[in-house]
Design a protein around this motif. Structure first.
Motif, PDB file in Angstrom:
ATOM      1  N   MET A   1     -23.905 -37.678  -2.800  1.00 11.10           N
ATOM      2  CA  MET A   1     -24.514 -36.516  -2.205  1.00 11.10           C
ATOM      3  C   MET A   1     -23.767 -36.132  -0.932  1.00 11.10           C
ATOM      4  O   MET A   1     -23.458 -34.969  -0.740  1.00 11.10           O
ATOM      5  N   THR A   2     -23.489 -37.093  -0.066  1.00  6.79           N
ATOM      6  CA  THR A   2     -22.809 -36.794   1.187  1.00  6.79           C
ATOM      7  C   THR A   2     -21.388 -36.314   0.934  1.00  6.79           C
ATOM      8  O   THR A   2     -20.940 -35.350   1.559  1.00  6.79           O
ATOM      9  N   LYS A   3     -20.696 -36.960   0.007  1.00  9.09           N
ATOM     10  CA  LYS A   3     -19.328 -36.551  -0.304  1.00  9.09           C
ATOM     11  C   LYS A   3     -19.315 -35.112  -0.811  1.00  9.09           C
ATOM     12  O   LYS A   3     -18.494 -34.297  -0.373  1.00  9.09           O
ATOM     13  N   ARG A   4     -20.229 -34.792  -1.728  1.00 12.77           N
ATOM     14  CA  ARG A   4     -20.297 -33.424  -2.262  1.00 12.77           C
ATOM     15  C   ARG A   4     -20.602 -32.440  -1.148  1.00 12.77           C
ATOM     16  O   ARG A   4     -20.023 -31.365  -1.069  1.00 12.77           O
ATOM     17  N   PHE A   5     -21.499 -32.819  -0.250  1.00 10.42           N
ATOM     18  CA  PHE A   5     -21.883 -31.951   0.859  1.00 10.42           C
ATOM     19  C   PHE A   5     -20.677 -31.669   1.762  1.00 10.42           C
ATOM     20  O   PHE A   5     -20.415 -30.530   2.129  1.00 10.42           O
ATOM     21  N   LEU A   6     -19.927 -32.713   2.108  1.00 13.50           N
ATOM     22  CA  LEU A   6     -18.782 -32.532   3.005  1.00 13.50           C
ATOM     23  C   LEU A   6     -17.645 -31.764   2.346  1.00 13.50           C
ATOM     24  O   LEU A   6     -17.030 -30.902   2.975  1.00 13.50           O
ATOM     25  N   PRO A  21     -26.650 -22.552  -2.383  1.00 12.60           N
ATOM     26  CA  PRO A  21     -27.152 -23.027  -1.085  1.00 12.60           C
ATOM     27  C   PRO A  21     -26.991 -24.543  -0.918  1.00 12.60           C
ATOM     28  O   PRO A  21     -27.956 -25.287  -0.757  1.00 12.60           O
ATOM     29  N   ILE A  22     -25.763 -25.022  -0.944  1.00 13.03           N
ATOM     30  CA  ILE A  22     -25.498 -26.457  -0.890  1.00 13.03           C
ATOM     31  C   ILE A  22     -25.984 -27.051   0.421  1.00 13.03           C
ATOM     32  O   ILE A  22     -26.609 -28.115   0.438  1.00 13.03           O
ATOM     33  N   SER A  25     -29.857 -27.281   0.462  1.00 14.58           N
ATOM     34  CA  SER A  25     -30.382 -28.284  -0.459  1.00 14.58           C
ATOM     35  C   SER A  25     -30.002 -29.693  -0.016  1.00 14.58           C
ATOM     36  O   SER A  25     -30.781 -30.632  -0.195  1.00 14.58           O
ATOM     37  N   ALA A  26     -28.831 -29.859   0.590  1.00 14.61           N
ATOM     38  CA  ALA A  26     -28.439 -31.174   1.100  1.00 14.61           C
ATOM     39  C   ALA A  26     -29.374 -31.606   2.222  1.00 14.61           C
ATOM     40  O   ALA A  26     -29.805 -32.761   2.277  1.00 14.61           O
ATOM     41  N   LEU A  27     -29.698 -30.691   3.114  1.00 16.35           N
ATOM     42  CA  LEU A  27     -30.619 -31.021   4.206  1.00 16.35           C
ATOM     43  C   LEU A  27     -31.991 -31.413   3.666  1.00 16.35           C
ATOM     44  O   LEU A  27     -32.615 -32.364   4.161  1.00 16.35           O
ATOM     45  N   ARG A  28     -32.458 -30.710   2.643  1.00 16.86           N
ATOM     46  CA  ARG A  28     -33.733 -31.069   2.026  1.00 16.86           C
ATOM     47  C   ARG A  28     -33.676 -32.471   1.414  1.00 16.86           C
ATOM     48  O   ARG A  28     -34.616 -33.252   1.533  1.00 16.86           O
TER      49      ARG A  28
END
Length: 74
Positions: A1-6, A21-22, A25-28
């Motif tokens: 999740m973190t890798k995809r977010f970054l 809205p990545i 959704s990552a923050l959620r």
């Protein structure tokens, strides 16, 4: 999740639309993980401690320990 977010800051992940809205959704997801850790982890630990009185409890912390455990019971 973190890798995809970054990496999404540079290029949207494969399969995601351009305006997905990545970030939101990552923050959620992080919020849900935090809430689970705050509310469920203490209950889980209490359950495990209670189970130790009548059950044999194993705490496997690595793939190597899992493999060794499985080899030992099979």
């Amino acid at each position: 999740m973190t890798k995809r977010f970054l990496t999404s800051a540079i290029k949207p992940p494969e399969g995601y639309s351009e305006n997905s809205p990545i970030f939101k959704s990552a923050l959620r997801s992080y919020r849900v993980l935090w809430l689970c850790h705050q509310r469920l982890t203490p209950k889980y630990r209490e359950f495990i401690n209670q189970a130790r009185s009548t059950k044999q409890v194993y705490h496997l912390r690595s793939p190597k320990q899992i493999k060794q455990f499985l080899e030992g019971i099979l």
